[in-house]
Write a protein that holds these residues in place. Sequence first.
Motif, PDB file in Angstrom:
ATOM      1  N   GLU A  13       2.861 -44.024  17.251  1.00  0.00           N
ATOM      2  CA  GLU A  13       2.463 -42.602  17.721  1.00  0.00           C
ATOM      3  C   GLU A  13       2.353 -42.714  19.336  1.00  0.00           C
ATOM      4  N   GLY A  38      -6.077 -37.417  21.686  1.00  0.00           N
ATOM      5  CA  GLY A  38      -6.303 -36.568  20.584  1.00  0.00           C
ATOM      6  C   GLY A  38      -7.618 -36.939  19.973  1.00  0.00           C
ATOM      7  N   LYS A 100      -5.569 -41.744   8.387  1.00  0.00           N
ATOM      8  CA  LYS A 100      -4.188 -42.024   8.389  1.00  0.00           C
ATOM      9  C   LYS A 100      -4.116 -42.982   7.145  1.00  0.00           C
ATOM     10  N   PHE A 124       2.372 -34.444  13.010  1.00  0.00           N
ATOM     11  CA  PHE A 124       1.918 -35.837  13.337  1.00  0.00           C
ATOM     12  C   PHE A 124       2.902 -36.904  13.177  1.00  0.00           C
ATOM     13  N   TYR A 127       3.986 -38.943   9.785  1.00  0.00           N
ATOM     14  CA  TYR A 127       4.598 -38.545   8.588  1.00  0.00           C
ATOM     15  C   TYR A 127       6.003 -38.837   8.453  1.00  0.00           C
ATOM     16  N   ASN A 170       0.213 -29.289   7.219  1.00  0.00           N
ATOM     17  CA  ASN A 170      -1.114 -29.539   8.296  1.00  0.00           C
ATOM     18  C   ASN A 170      -1.805 -28.332   8.903  1.00  0.00           C
ATOM     19  N   ASN A 174      -1.761 -30.346  14.447  1.00  0.00           N
ATOM     20  CA  ASN A 174      -1.448 -31.220  15.709  1.00  0.00           C
ATOM     21  C   ASN A 174       0.051 -31.255  15.519  1.00  0.00           C
ATOM     22  N   ILE A 204      -7.304 -32.630   8.412  1.00  0.00           N
ATOM     23  CA  ILE A 204      -8.216 -33.189   9.297  1.00  0.00           C
ATOM     24  C   ILE A 204      -8.917 -32.261  10.350  1.00  0.00           C
ATOM     25  N   LEU A 230      -6.193 -34.480   2.607  1.00  0.00           N
ATOM     26  CA  LEU A 230      -6.610 -35.472   3.587  1.00  0.00           C
ATOM     27  C   LEU A 230      -7.796 -34.948   4.651  1.00  0.00           C
ATOM     28  N   SER A 234     -13.501 -38.430  12.001  1.00  0.00           N
ATOM     29  CA  SER A 234     -12.683 -38.578  13.328  1.00  0.00           C
ATOM     30  C   SER A 234     -12.953 -37.357  14.120  1.00  0.00           C
ATOM     31  N   LYS A 235     -12.489 -36.150  13.691  1.00  0.00           N
ATOM     32  CA  LYS A 235     -12.635 -35.148  14.720  1.00  0.00           C
ATOM     33  C   LYS A 235     -13.765 -34.242  14.374  1.00  0.00           C
ATOM     34  N   ARG A 243     -13.691 -45.133  12.126  1.00  0.00           N
ATOM     35  CA  ARG A 243     -12.406 -44.982  11.042  1.00  0.00           C
ATOM     36  C   ARG A 243     -13.146 -45.100   9.833  1.00  0.00           C
TER      37      ARG A 243
HETATM   38  C1  LIG Z   1      -2.947 -34.226  11.943  1.00  0.00           C
HETATM   39  C2  LIG Z   1      -3.816 -35.597  11.876  1.00  0.00           C
HETATM   40  N1  LIG Z   1      -3.938 -36.051  10.891  1.00  0.00           N
HETATM   41  C3  LIG Z   1      -4.357 -37.200  10.770  1.00  0.00           C
HETATM   42  C4  LIG Z   1      -4.894 -37.921  11.924  1.00  0.00           C
HETATM   43  C5  LIG Z   1      -5.534 -39.419  11.684  1.00  0.00           C
HETATM   44  O1  LIG Z   1      -6.774 -39.335  11.657  1.00  0.00           O
HETATM   45  P1  LIG Z   1      -7.842 -40.759  11.669  1.00  0.00           P
HETATM   46  O2  LIG Z   1      -7.988 -40.974  13.200  1.00  0.00           O
HETATM   47  O3  LIG Z   1      -9.149 -40.357  10.933  1.00  0.00           O
HETATM   48  O4  LIG Z   1      -7.054 -41.817  10.955  1.00  0.00           O
HETATM   49  C6  LIG Z   1      -4.756 -37.348  13.044  1.00  0.00           C
HETATM   50  C7  LIG Z   1      -5.313 -38.196  14.275  1.00  0.00           C
HETATM   51  O5  LIG Z   1      -4.720 -37.691  15.345  1.00  0.00           O
HETATM   52  C8  LIG Z   1      -3.930 -36.070  13.035  1.00  0.00           C
HETATM   53  O6  LIG Z   1      -3.918 -35.540  14.366  1.00  0.00           O
END
Ligand SMILES: Cc1ncc(COP(=O)(O)O)c(C=O)c1O
Length: 392
Positions: A13, A38, A100, A124, A127, A170, A174, A204, A230, A234-235, A243
């Motif tokens: 990443e 992010g 993740k 993202f 993937y 998604n 992102n 997410i 999923l 986090s966000k 985590r």
């Molecule tokens: C589209 C997307 N999915 C999953 C995640 C991962 O999130 P986490 O930090 O909870 O593992 C992110 C984190 O930037 C994301 O942008």
Amino acid sequence: MQLAERMSRIGTESAFEVLVKARALERQGKHIVHLEIGQPDFPTPAHVVEAGKRALDEGWTGYGPTAGFPEFREMIAAYISRTRGISVAADNVCVVPGGKPIMFYTMMAVLEPGDEVIYPNPGFPIYESVIEFLGARPVPMPLVESRGFSFDLDLFESKLTSRTKMVVLNSPANPTGGVISRDDLKRIADLLRDRDVLILSDEIYSRIFYDEMPQSITQFDGMLEKTVILDGFSKTYSMTGWRLGYGVMPLWLADAVNLLMVNSNSCTASFTQRAGMAALDGPQDCVDAMVKEFRARRDAIVAGLNGLPGFTCTMPSGAFYAFPNITGTGLSSKELADLLLYEGGVSCLSGTAFGAHGEGYLRFSYANSLANIQEALTRIANVSERWTSVAR
Ligand SMILES: Cc1ncc(COP(=O)(O)O)c(C=O)c1O
């Protein structure tokens, strides 16, 4: 000693790498405006932090059940059932350390070498990384800017083959901030209903939206039994470092994901789960306030980017990213991102950090104050001479 061959196929990443470059410049005394990260710039809500501290004091410091505490999974199942308009049970929920691991475990559990996976590109980066790592075949779906960065559904249909094993969605997305419309989701559902395909629906950013509420594909007939949702903390609750995330999935897959958890993490930290319970169960005005602030920043950054020479920016409907088209600058995404970092003091990401179809775009995270966003826009305007003079 040599690394295993598979390590040559794993990606990364690059947001984290750009952050390292920006921090190195800061150590040399340069001032950088950070629009690459992010993660929400808000603190975790106080009542959630309190619940985490209390949990530590109360001794929630040992191993817990692999799939997560039953009372937490009940709460998540009720939350997902309510927000998605579906009916799922605690047994469908796997609590894991972040969003993740759900990607990693799901793909690990079902993909065989040669299986095809359709996924958004730009998307993202993890993937594509995990698909390649497992020897499966990446089938990138270019996102269409004029459709709010959704799929071209005819193209999507043409990419479905007898080897398609998984489709990744998604929304909100992102890096584009795009939200897949209900009509598009319905058509995707119709195309997948009779196929032996698993959908990984990365939701997410489900709570960070500015127009209509993003919908989940699970609401359509026959989809729940072939979808992994999923989501995580986090966000929504600004808890990236805690985590804490989860997947909601059919039982046969939940068993497999729990096995992968036993083999890797044993369980998710106990006190963070207690904090997660406080987040889901407590007042939600912190989320509303965050989204309100993001909306003001979104409006400001999109207006500002549209005023820059060579930039055009679609209004994103969700998440906290602006994804301007920069082809008018005559520079590649990487060249422009480097120029903005090294000469402008603005750190953002090249669209190509999210796949080949990200060429021609930059990603700006507006998880930063309005004042810093304005400063970044001024700095970019100040170095724009560099490409306007070349373009002439
Ligand atoms: C589209 C997307 N999915 C999953 C995640 C991962 O999130 P986490 O930090 O909870 O593992 C992110 C984190 O930037 C994301 O942008």
